[in-house]
Design an enzyme around this catalytic site. Structure first.
Site, PDB file in Angstrom:
ATOM      1  N   LYS A  75      -9.290  45.613  70.172  1.00  0.00           N
ATOM      2  CA  LYS A  75      -9.292  44.901  71.465  1.00  0.00           C
ATOM      3  C   LYS A  75     -10.702  44.422  71.793  1.00  0.00           C
ATOM      4  O   LYS A  75     -11.200  44.612  72.903  1.00  0.00           O
ATOM      5  CB  LYS A  75      -8.738  45.787  72.579  1.00  0.00           C
ATOM      6  CG  LYS A  75      -7.294  46.225  72.334  1.00  0.00           C
ATOM      7  CD  LYS A  75      -6.717  46.955  73.509  1.00  0.00           C
ATOM      8  CE  LYS A  75      -5.314  47.455  73.261  1.00  0.00           C
ATOM      9  NZ  LYS A  75      -5.218  48.483  72.193  1.00  0.00           N
TER      10      LYS A  75
HETATM   11  O1  LIG Z   1      -3.118  46.504  70.867  1.00  0.00           O
HETATM   12  C1  LIG Z   1      -2.459  47.543  70.808  1.00  0.00           C
HETATM   13  O2  LIG Z   1      -2.100  48.000  69.746  1.00  0.00           O
HETATM   14  C2  LIG Z   1      -1.972  48.124  72.062  1.00  0.00           C
HETATM   15  C3  LIG Z   1      -1.704  47.223  73.071  1.00  0.00           C
HETATM   16  C4  LIG Z   1      -0.998  47.642  74.211  1.00  0.00           C
HETATM   17  O3  LIG Z   1      -0.632  46.857  75.060  1.00  0.00           O
HETATM   18  N1  LIG Z   1      -0.660  48.965  74.292  1.00  0.00           N
HETATM   19  C5  LIG Z   1      -0.976  49.881  73.333  1.00  0.00           C
HETATM   20  O4  LIG Z   1      -0.589  51.041  73.485  1.00  0.00           O
HETATM   21  N2  LIG Z   1      -1.710  49.485  72.238  1.00  0.00           N
HETATM   22  C6  LIG Z   1      -2.158  50.473  71.241  1.00  0.00           C
HETATM   23  O5  LIG Z   1      -1.015  50.933  70.545  1.00  0.00           O
HETATM   24  C7  LIG Z   1      -1.116  52.347  70.307  1.00  0.00           C
HETATM   25  C8  LIG Z   1       0.013  53.040  71.028  1.00  0.00           C
HETATM   26  O6  LIG Z   1       0.089  54.380  70.641  1.00  0.00           O
HETATM   27  P1  LIG Z   1       1.407  55.261  70.850  1.00  0.00           P
HETATM   28  O7  LIG Z   1       1.712  55.196  72.307  1.00  0.00           O
HETATM   29  O8  LIG Z   1       0.995  56.590  70.374  1.00  0.00           O
HETATM   30  O9  LIG Z   1       2.494  54.626  70.022  1.00  0.00           O
HETATM   31  C9  LIG Z   1      -2.491  52.770  70.782  1.00  0.00           C
HETATM   32  O10 LIG Z   1      -3.375  52.698  69.681  1.00  0.00           O
HETATM   33  C10 LIG Z   1      -2.848  51.719  71.799  1.00  0.00           C
HETATM   34  O11 LIG Z   1      -4.248  51.530  71.888  1.00  0.00           O
END
Ligand SMILES: O=C(O)c1cc(=O)[nH]c(=O)n1[C@@H]1O[C@H](COP(=O)(O)O)[C@@H](O)[C@H]1O
Length: 267
Positions: free
Chosen positions: A90
Site C-alpha cells: 500500500k
Molecule cells: O491490499 C490488501 O491486501 C488489503 C486491502 C484491504 O482493503 N484490506 C485488507 O485486509 N488487505 C490486506 O489483506 C490481508 C487480510 O488479512 P486477513 O484478514 O488475515 O485475511 C492483510 O494483509 C491486509 O493488509
C-alpha cells in the site's frame, strides 16, 4: 512475467480464484527461523490451490533485516512453485519518493511481480509505480474501496468512483477480453458493491481481501467476476496460514475449501 496474464492462465488451468496471503505474525513463533519455516511450509501446502500469493510487507518489515531475508526467500520459493507474487505494501508518496518505492518493490532484490499502492497523494504519483510495473511485465493494485469498516470516513462518496475511473482509463489500451497492468483493491466485505466496481473497471483485475477472518464468504463474491470466472482474486491470509494454529495440513485444507467455495460461487 505478465502478471495479469499469468494469474488469469492459472485461474483457468488450475480452476482457482484464490490469492493466499502470507502474513506471518511474530508472536505465533519461537523465533524468526520457526516463522520462516512455517511460512514456507504453508506456501508449499497452499500452492496447488492458489492463483497467486500476497505477502504483506508489514509482517516482514516488523522483523528488521532477517524479515527482508525471509521475504526474499518466500518470493523465490513462490516463483519456483510457479506462483506470481503480489506484494501488499500500500505504498504511495510524492512522485520522486514513489519512484524509490517502485524501484525497491517492483524492480529490486525483494521485488514482487505486483504491488498494492495508495492513490491518496494524487494520480500522477502512481505513475512511477505503473512505469516500473509495465517495464517488468508486472502490475499495480490501487486501493479503491478497502475492506475495513472505517474506510467510509474517506472512501465512497464519489472518491472511490473517481479512483475507479482513473484505473479504467489507465487500462484503456488493453485489448478486450484481457486484463491490464492496473488492478483495483475492493474489499470482499462489500458484496453489494462488487457489481458496480466490476462494471466501472472492465479491464482491471480486482483484488478482494477480507475472505475468512474479516467475515467475507466465497459465495458472496460472484459479482466481482466476469462470466468466464476470471477477473478477480479473492484473498485470505489468517484463514489459511492459521486455519488451526500452526497445523500446515489445516492450512492446505483451508486453501482447498476456499478455492472450492469460490468455484462453487461461479456455477
Ligand atoms: O491490499 C490488501 O491486501 C488489503 C486491502 C484491504 O482493503 N484490506 C485488507 O485486509 N488487505 C490486506 O489483506 C490481508 C487480510 O488479512 P486477513 O484478514 O488475515 O485475511 C492483510 O494483509 C491486509 O493488509
Amino acid at each position: 512475467m505478465d502478471f495479469a496474464r499469468t494469474v488469469t492462465e492459472r485461474t483457468l488451468h488450475l480452476n482457482t480464484r484464490l490469492c493466499v496471503g502470507l502474513d506471518p505474525r511474530a508472536g505465533a513463533y519461537r523465533d524468526p527461523e520457526h516463522l520462516r519455516q512455517h511460512t514456507l511450509d504453508v506456501l508449499e501446502a497452499a500452492a496447488p490451490y492458489a492463483a497467486c500469493v500476497k505477502p504483506q510487507l508489514a509482517f516482514y518489515e516488523a522483523l528488521g533485516l532477517p524479515g527482508l531475508q525471509i521475504l526474499e526467500e518466500v518470493c523465490s520459493a513462490a516463483r519456483t512453485l510457479g506462483l506470481p507474487v503480489l506484494l501488499d505494501g500500500k505504498r504511495g508518496d510524492i512522485g520522486s519518493t514513489a519512484a524509490a518505492y517502485a524501484q525497491g518493490w517492483l524492480t529490486g532484490p525483494h521485488a514482487g511481480d505486483a504491488l498494492t499502492v495508495n492513490p491518496f497523494l494524487g494520480f500522477q504519483t502512481l505513475r512511477p509505480f505503473l512505469d516500473a510495473a509495465i517495464a517488468h511485465g508486472g502490475a499495480i493494485f490501487v486501493l479503491v474501496k478497502t475492506s475495513n469498516p472505517d474506510q467510509a470516513d474517506l472512501q465512497g462518496h464519489g472518491v472511490s468512483e473517481k479512483v475507479a475511473a482513473w484505473i479504467s482509463e489507465a487500462n484503456s489500451e488493453t485489448p478486450a477480453g484481457r486484463y491490464g497492468p492496473v488492478g483495483a483493491v475492493v474489499g470482499a466485505t462489500h458484496p453489494g458493491e462488487l457489481a458496480k466496481y466490476r462494471e466501472l473497471m472492465p479491464r482491471a483485475l480486482l483484488l478482494l481481501p477480507g475472505l475468512g477472518a474479516q467475515g467475507a464468504a466465497p459465495q458472496d463474491l460472484r459479482a466481482a467476476f466476469h462470466s468466464g470466472g476470471t477477473g478477480a482474486l479473492a484473498s485470505a491470509s489468517r484463514a489459511v496460514q492459521y486455519a488451526d494454529g500452526l497445523d500446515v495440513r489445516a492450512s492446505r485444507e483451508a486453501a482447498k475449501a476456499l478455492r472450492d467455495g469460490l468455484n462453487g460461487a461461479m456455477d
